[in-house]
Motif scaffolding. Structure first.
Motif, mmCIF file in Angstrom:
data_model
loop_
_atom_site.group_PDB
_atom_site.id
_atom_site.type_symbol
_atom_site.label_atom_id
_atom_site.label_comp_id
_atom_site.label_asym_id
_atom_site.label_seq_id
_atom_site.Cartn_x
_atom_site.Cartn_y
_atom_site.Cartn_z
ATOM 1 N N GLU A 15 -99.459 18.229 -20.732
ATOM 2 C CA GLU A 15 -99.204 19.213 -19.664
ATOM 3 C C GLU A 15 -99.450 20.637 -20.150
ATOM 4 O O GLU A 15 -100.013 21.472 -19.429
ATOM 5 N N ILE A 16 -99.036 20.922 -21.391
ATOM 6 C CA ILE A 16 -99.277 22.255 -21.954
ATOM 7 C C ILE A 16 -100.780 22.505 -22.061
ATOM 8 O O ILE A 16 -101.279 23.584 -21.697
ATOM 9 N N ASP A 50 -103.242 21.100 -20.326
ATOM 10 C CA ASP A 50 -103.839 21.257 -18.994
ATOM 11 C C ASP A 50 -103.576 22.642 -18.424
ATOM 12 O O ASP A 50 -104.471 23.279 -17.847
ATOM 13 N N ASP A 51 -102.350 23.122 -18.600
ATOM 14 C CA ASP A 51 -101.969 24.416 -18.039
ATOM 15 C C ASP A 51 -102.693 25.563 -18.738
ATOM 16 O O ASP A 51 -103.087 26.552 -18.102
ATOM 17 N N LEU A 52 -102.883 25.426 -20.050
ATOM 18 C CA LEU A 52 -103.487 26.511 -20.826
ATOM 19 C C LEU A 52 -104.991 26.328 -21.008
ATOM 20 O O LEU A 52 -105.641 27.128 -21.678
ATOM 21 N N THR A 81 -94.703 16.952 -24.114
ATOM 22 C CA THR A 81 -95.349 17.705 -23.031
ATOM 23 C C THR A 81 -96.710 18.267 -23.446
ATOM 24 O O THR A 81 -97.253 19.123 -22.749
ATOM 25 N N ASP A 98 -91.986 21.742 -14.350
ATOM 26 C CA ASP A 98 -92.840 22.718 -15.023
ATOM 27 C C ASP A 98 -92.418 22.756 -16.492
ATOM 28 O O ASP A 98 -91.259 23.053 -16.791
ATOM 29 N N TRP A 99 -93.320 22.469 -17.412
ATOM 30 C CA TRP A 99 -92.975 22.418 -18.839
ATOM 31 C C TRP A 99 -92.401 23.738 -19.331
ATOM 32 O O TRP A 99 -91.621 23.773 -20.294
ATOM 33 N N ARG A 100 -92.744 24.836 -18.674
ATOM 34 C CA ARG A 100 -92.276 26.148 -19.118
ATOM 35 C C ARG A 100 -90.761 26.312 -18.939
ATOM 36 O O ARG A 100 -90.141 27.148 -19.612
#
Length: 390
Positions: free
Chosen positions: A45-46, A48-50, A42, A171-173
């Protein structure tokens, strides 16, 4: 009802609690490597989100593994001093807090700090779980129990990228929220041993660093660094020589972990018969042959089969070194297994640093060198079992 009848009843609350604690102990073996590897699939994705790139997000792996390996040198000794049950429960509590922080992290810096806290907490669970398993298991069945624990560890390592990827579809979280819930449950259940923090002779680090333990640790370092630690080299080969896609490379690399899931427990049963040293030597010598095949084979099926069987060889080494250190009669067994595990993961950390430059010069040599170390050094360093006094 008599006391004996009560204690022999499998449905007695004490018996049910003990079973739950044993299940929780094995589940803890799964959670450690799972929490470390859940970010592997991930990272885009991590990032991109951060608001960072995948390479920056990849530092979350290092943030977890470095404190994990470093603290494990002393965590077993400290946990034996403080009490294994208390220490593991506190560590799970910290793991819950760290996982929730990963779930909520708004920036990379906070996410990395939470990952450091996760790895630090895990350093205080894995060795103490192994020590508690040894304390709760008859010596004649120790290999079997450690094999089952190894299978759970392999399952955690192998399933982490897949489950992390599935969570990232939403959602990776979410993966970290699940980890937090599981860690909280494991901490509430506790361990199957009820030791006390105070002891007549406190556990000492120097007892864990005795020559016999360090020799077993070197075997663990080679067994993991020169076997499981070579997955990055195989990925390089798959890309450079066969132009495989990341998905295909990932599927082929999981064969190693799949072999561990399937074979760790049977290998543990075999160790109870043949002994820990014999197991380690079988894994090291067999593993050296398989690593050579992986480095020299020119067709993908041959590499894939050899890598799968190498996963079996690695369990001979890893379950064997755990059985050797936990089966010894020396002081501070919790600290001793902690040192061996730290050296094991140190081998995995050293492999990319040591072998990537070799691969750049000679891909074949980057496989032949660890194969030679496995075959030649392991038999020299692995201590022979002490003969029992008559």
């Amino acid at each position: 009802m008599s006391k004996n009848t009560t204690n022999g009843n499998a449905n007695h609350p004490r018996s049910i609690r003990l079973r739950l604690q044993l299940i929780a102990l094995y589940a803890g073996g799964f959670l450690g490597p799972f929490g470390g590897g859940v970010v592997v699939s991930t990272l885009p994705e991590i990032g991109d989100d951060l608001g960072v790139g995948p390479s920056a997000a990849a530092s979350s792996l290092t943030a977890y593994l470095l404190p994990f390996a470093a603290l494990m040198l002393v965590s077993g000794t400290l946990g034996s001093r403080w009490g294994k049950v208390r220490t593991v429960r506190i560590a799970y509590g910290v793991y819950v807090i760290a996982s929730v922080a990963c779930f909520l992290a708004p920036t990379l810096e906070i996410f990395l700090a939470a990952r450091v806290l996760q790895g630090s907490a895990n350093a205080f669970t894995t060795p103490l779980l192994l020590a508690s398993l040894a304390a709760a298991t008859p010596q004649a069945r120790l290999g079997r129990a450690l094999g089952a624990f190894g299978a759970f560890q392999a399952a955690g390592q192998s399933s982490a990228p897949l489950i992390g990827g599935l969570a990232a579809e939403f959602d990776w979280r979410l993966a970290f929220l699940i980890i937090a819930v599981v860690a909280g449950l494991l901490g509430a259940i506790g361990l199957p041993t009820a030791d006390k923090a105070t002891a007549t002779t406190p556990a000492r680090l120097r007892d864990a660093l005795r020559p016999e333990v360090l020799r077993i640790g070197i075997a663990a370092l080679l067994g993991w660094g020169a076997l499981g630690g070579l997955s990055f080299l195989i990925a390089f080969r798959f890309e450079d020589e066969f132009a495989l896609t990341p998905t295909v490379r990932g599927l082929l690399l999981t064969l190693f972990g799949l072999a561990g899931i399937l074979c760790a427990r049977p290998i543990g049963i075999l160790i109870d018969r043949i002994g820990a040293r014999s197991s380690v030597l079988i894994g090291a010598i067999g593993g050296s042959i398989l690593v050579t095949i992986v480095g020299l084979a020119t067709v993908i099926p041959a590499i894939a089969i050899a890598w799968f069987v190498a996963g079996i060889a690695s369990q001979f080494v890893l379950v064997g070194v755990n059985a050797a250190v936990l089966g010894s009669q020396g002081p501070n067994r919790g600290g001793a297994v902690s040192v061996v595990q730290a050296m094991r993961f140190g081998g995995a950390a050293l492999a990319p640093i040591a072998l990537t430059p070799v691969y750049d010069v000679s891909p074949v040599a980057s496989f032949l060198i660890p194969a030679a170390l496995l075959a030649l050094v392991t038999p020299l360093v692995m201590p022979k079992p002490r003969s029992k006094a008559k």
